[in-house]
Design an enzyme around this catalytic site. Sequence first.
Site, short mmCIF file in Angstrom:
data_model
loop_
_atom_site.label_atom_id
_atom_site.label_comp_id
_atom_site.label_asym_id
_atom_site.label_seq_id
_atom_site.Cartn_x
_atom_site.Cartn_y
_atom_site.Cartn_z
N ASP A 30 2.99 -14.95 63.79
CA ASP A 30 3.28 -13.57 63.41
C ASP A 30 4.33 -13.59 62.30
O ASP A 30 5.30 -14.35 62.36
CB ASP A 30 3.81 -12.78 64.63
CG ASP A 30 3.80 -11.28 64.40
OD1 ASP A 30 3.03 -10.59 65.09
OD2 ASP A 30 4.56 -10.80 63.52
N ILE A 31 4.12 -12.76 61.28
CA ILE A 31 5.01 -12.75 60.11
C ILE A 31 6.41 -12.22 60.46
O ILE A 31 7.39 -12.56 59.78
CB ILE A 31 4.37 -11.92 58.95
CG1 ILE A 31 4.92 -12.35 57.60
CG2 ILE A 31 4.52 -10.43 59.17
CD1 ILE A 31 4.09 -11.84 56.42
N ASN A 86 -2.08 -4.61 72.07
CA ASN A 86 -1.93 -3.16 71.90
C ASN A 86 -3.25 -2.57 71.40
O ASN A 86 -3.82 -3.07 70.42
CB ASN A 86 -0.82 -2.86 70.89
CG ASN A 86 0.52 -3.43 71.34
OD1 ASN A 86 0.84 -3.42 72.52
ND2 ASN A 86 1.31 -3.92 70.39
N GLN A 93 -0.38 -0.24 68.41
CA GLN A 93 -1.20 -1.06 67.50
C GLN A 93 -0.98 -0.62 66.06
O GLN A 93 -1.02 0.57 65.75
CB GLN A 93 -2.69 -0.93 67.86
CG GLN A 93 -3.58 -1.88 67.05
CD GLN A 93 -5.04 -1.86 67.49
OE1 GLN A 93 -5.46 -0.98 68.26
NE2 GLN A 93 -5.80 -2.81 67.00
N HIS A 99 -5.97 -8.29 68.26
CA HIS A 99 -5.13 -9.50 68.29
C HIS A 99 -4.38 -9.58 69.61
O HIS A 99 -3.95 -8.56 70.15
CB HIS A 99 -4.15 -9.54 67.11
CG HIS A 99 -3.43 -8.26 66.89
ND1 HIS A 99 -4.00 -7.16 66.27
CD2 HIS A 99 -2.17 -7.87 67.21
CE1 HIS A 99 -3.13 -6.17 66.22
NE2 HIS A 99 -2.01 -6.57 66.80
N HIS A 101 -1.07 -11.07 71.27
CA HIS A 101 0.25 -11.64 70.98
C HIS A 101 0.61 -12.65 72.06
O HIS A 101 0.43 -12.38 73.26
CB HIS A 101 1.33 -10.56 71.04
CG HIS A 101 1.26 -9.50 69.99
ND1 HIS A 101 2.04 -9.53 68.86
CD2 HIS A 101 0.54 -8.36 69.90
CE1 HIS A 101 1.80 -8.45 68.12
NE2 HIS A 101 0.90 -7.72 68.73
P1 5GP Z 1 0.44 -4.73 66.60
O1 5GP Z 1 1.65 -3.86 66.40
O2 5GP Z 1 -0.78 -4.17 65.90
O3 5GP Z 1 0.17 -5.08 68.04
O4 5GP Z 1 0.80 -6.12 65.93
C1 5GP Z 1 0.57 -6.41 64.60
C2 5GP Z 1 1.36 -7.65 64.30
O5 5GP Z 1 0.89 -8.20 63.08
C3 5GP Z 1 2.87 -7.41 64.14
O6 5GP Z 1 3.58 -8.18 65.10
C4 5GP Z 1 3.14 -7.84 62.71
O7 5GP Z 1 4.38 -8.51 62.56
C5 5GP Z 1 1.99 -8.75 62.40
N1 5GP Z 1 1.60 -8.75 60.99
C6 5GP Z 1 1.44 -7.67 60.19
N2 5GP Z 1 1.07 -8.07 58.96
C7 5GP Z 1 0.99 -9.42 58.99
C8 5GP Z 1 0.67 -10.41 58.00
O8 5GP Z 1 0.36 -10.12 56.84
N3 5GP Z 1 0.72 -11.72 58.39
C9 5GP Z 1 1.05 -12.07 59.67
N4 5GP Z 1 1.06 -13.38 59.94
N5 5GP Z 1 1.36 -11.17 60.63
C10 5GP Z 1 1.33 -9.87 60.28
#
Ligand code: 5GP
Length: 137
Positions: A30-31, A86, A93, A99, A101
């Site tokens: 995760d970034i 999520n 989300q 995805h 985590h």
């Molecule tokens: P969500 O909030 O949808 O469950 O999680 C999305 C996740 O994707 C977040 O933890 C965010 O840090 C990660 N993320 C968003 N953009 C990028 C990206 O460009 N590269 C990577 N490696 N992770 C990303």
Amino acid sequence: MSDCLFCKIIDGSIPSTKIYEDDHVYAFTDISPVAKGHTLLIPKHHCQDLFEMPEEVARNLYAVAPKIANAIKAAFQPIGLNTINNNGAAAGQTVFHYHLHFIPRYDEKEGLGLIWQTQKYSAEQLAEVAESIKANL
Ligand code: 5GP
Ligand code: ZN
């Protein structure tokens, strides 16, 4: 999906730090990690969320989950690990390609501020809830 961030990560047009890849899944860091080792596991087949995910895609994705969890555990010796998914903006989300985590835990107070508020349900109410879900399986 041409405008999907994670599809672009899978096809390499957006860079990522790859951890694992096979015919069906891709795992990467995760970034913005919540904790050291925070990893995302995604299906190569684009689906927005769990509601849209075909069973076969789910089978192939979750088949890899213990391998990823155990590699994180061996690398960093966390005291625990949360897997979180999520579904929908209301659930947090932000990227609309499914995805999972993997968030290792090093201290109960560090990293993931998960608030888990329980409600009181009677046995009859729980049975009613179960019946409603079962009727839709
Ligand atoms: P969500 O909030 O949808 O469950 O999680 C999305 C996740 O994707 C977040 O933890 C965010 O840090 C990660 N993320 C968003 N953009 C990028 C990206 O460009 N590269 C990577 N490696 N992770 C990303
Ligand atoms: Zn996608």
